[in-house]
Design an enzyme around this catalytic site. Structure first.
Site, PDB file in Angstrom:
ATOM      1  N   ILE B  91      24.786  -9.058  41.239  1.00 53.80           N
ATOM      2  CA  ILE B  91      24.124  -9.204  42.541  1.00 53.80           C
ATOM      3  C   ILE B  91      25.113  -8.938  43.659  1.00 53.80           C
ATOM      4  CG2 ILE B  91      22.883 -10.811  44.038  1.00 53.80           C
ATOM      5  CD1 ILE B  91      22.374 -12.456  41.390  1.00 53.80           C
ATOM      6  N   CYS B  92      24.663  -8.184  44.659  1.00 53.58           N
ATOM      7  CA  CYS B  92      25.484  -8.003  45.856  1.00 53.58           C
ATOM      8  C   CYS B  92      24.878  -8.845  46.961  1.00 53.58           C
ATOM      9  CB  CYS B  92      25.511  -6.530  46.269  1.00 53.58           C
ATOM     10  SG  CYS B  92      26.449  -6.251  47.768  1.00 53.58           S
ATOM     11  N   LEU B  93      25.446 -10.028  47.147  1.00 47.68           N
ATOM     12  CA  LEU B  93      24.947 -10.925  48.188  1.00 47.68           C
ATOM     13  C   LEU B  93      26.160 -11.619  48.804  1.00 47.68           C
ATOM     14  CD1 LEU B  93      22.483 -12.188  49.596  1.00 47.68           C
ATOM     15  CD2 LEU B  93      22.442 -13.925  47.840  1.00 47.68           C
TER      16      LEU B  93
END
Lengths: 191, 205
Positions: B91-93
């Site tokens: 995840i890119c958060l």
């Protein structure tokens, strides 16, 4: 989904139960307790400090957070800028516990305490509050006389209390003036 | 230090179970082992998105330094989303990286991920192929994401035209998931997907 539906049904069943008042009282108590929980460890805050943005932490927890990201010192709750120097310790009435020696954490910053402002006027030389001053000068003698004589109504500000920053400043200033006077006298004698 | 992490997860766990989101089936947390270092999360696909009706399972690994460092989270359920790798589930958060704050909890992380499903950030992608489709062919993206939701997350939508294309490839002896990935990546262009699949097969041989 079916599990969820079951859960929903069971909560729906519980709600109109007869034990509602005691439940809400307990909830309220829980909420009261949570108000004093550290925002990092979620336990009751030990060595509590509060940030300028008003968020409560244990001092060891906040210290560790600030050490984890020295370049980005932000409040863990609202991301406002915070610093180790600008936190306020909270002193409750409980017993102050000895700090856990395993935590190699410097002591929590102390609260800043300033003396209340002194209101009592300076009553020197027995002249009372009126403050009668006299001076004789050479130079512009008559005017000097007037200005120094007709200031009956004014009160002189009281001396700063010993130990306050103002007191230190006044001490310093008086020394500076003394040296200026000495240099001036020397210059007069030489000339 | 590990003690702080375990203590906190225990408290959070109790809290999250009682939260209203769990009651509404929006999020869920389960323990994987007794040491509170690994958990299984679940979020419901938000309404009015291609993920609606799906349940997405997450792997949550709690580091020793939690909560001073963020938990490591990835999707176990395969998902078609610009900020989530369709291959690894990474995840890119920002809040799972440099924007983490110690006062965040499992609950807020899961709710943030749910919000990410409703509002993708195609300019900061994790999966470049998905992000490109999201920007250039939004309707195609929506269809693909919906299809993945129905296949992997138990979503309601049945898309027979997309299923047919996959069957065409599986009939040729291609594994179903690989066929789906190739078709999704090439905007469901059967010819280009086939070409790409056989190119990789030849490269391997």
């Amino acid at each position: 989904m079916s599990k969820c539906e079951l859960a929903e049904m069971s909560t729906a069943k519980e709600q109109p139960g007869p034990s509602k008042p005691s439940g809400s009282a307990q909830e309220e108590k829980e909420r009261d307790e949570r108000m004093f929980e550290c925002n990092i460890c979620l336990d009751t805050a030990k060595d509590a400090v509060v940030s300028m943005c008003g968020h409560l932490f244990c001092w060891p927890c906040l210290y560790q957070w600030l050490e984890t990201r020295p370049a980005r010192q932000l409040c863990p709750v609202c991301k406002a800028a915070i610093s180790k120097e600008k936190v306020i310790p909270l002193y409750g009435r409980g017993i102050t516990k000895q700090e856990d020696p395993r935590n190699n954490v410097p002591p929590r910053p102390a609260g800043q305490r300033s003396e209340p402002e002194a209101n009592a006027g300076f009553s020197g030389f027995g002249f009372g509050e009126g403050g009668f001053h006299m001076s004789f000068g050479i130079g512009a003698f008559p005017f000097g006389f007037f200005t120094s004589t007709f200031n009956f109504g004014e009160t002189r500000p009281g001396a700063a209390p010993r130990g306050s920053p103002q007191f230190l400043e006044e001490q310093f200033l008086s020394k500076v003036f003394l040296w200026v006077a000495l240099v001036f006298i020397c210059w007069l004698v030489m000339a | 230090m590990a003690n702080i992490a375990a203590q906190r997860i225990k408290r959070e766990f109790k809290e999250v179970i009682k939260s209203e989101e769990v009651a509404k089936c929006a999020i869920k947390v389960e323990l994987v082992n007794d040491s509170f270092t690994e958990l299984k999360g679940e979020i419901a696909g938000p309404p009015d998105t291609p993920y609606e009706g799906g349940n997405f399972v997450l792997e949550i690994k709690v580091p020793e330094t939690y909560p001073f460092n963020p938990p490591k989270v990835r999707f176990i359920t395969k998902i078609w989303h610009p900020n989530i790798s369709s291959v690894t589930g990474a995840i890119c958060l920002d809040i799972l990286k440099d924007q983490w704050a110690a006062a965040m909890t499992l609950r807020t992380v899961l709710l943030s991920l749910q919000a990410l499903l409703s509002a993708a950030e195609p300019d900061d992608p994790q999966d470049a192929v998905v992000a490109k489709q999201y920007k250039e062919q939004p309707e195609m993206f929506r269809q693909t994401a919906k299809h993945w939701t129905s296949v992997y997350a138990g979503g309601p939508a049945k898309m027979s035209d997309l299923d047919d294309k996959i069957r065409r490839l599986t009939d040729m002896g291609i594994e179903e998931h690989n066929a789906r990935v190739a078709l999704s990546s090439y905007n469901w262009d059967l010819e280009r997907a086939t070409e790409q699949l056989f190119m990789t097969v030849m490269a391997k041989n």
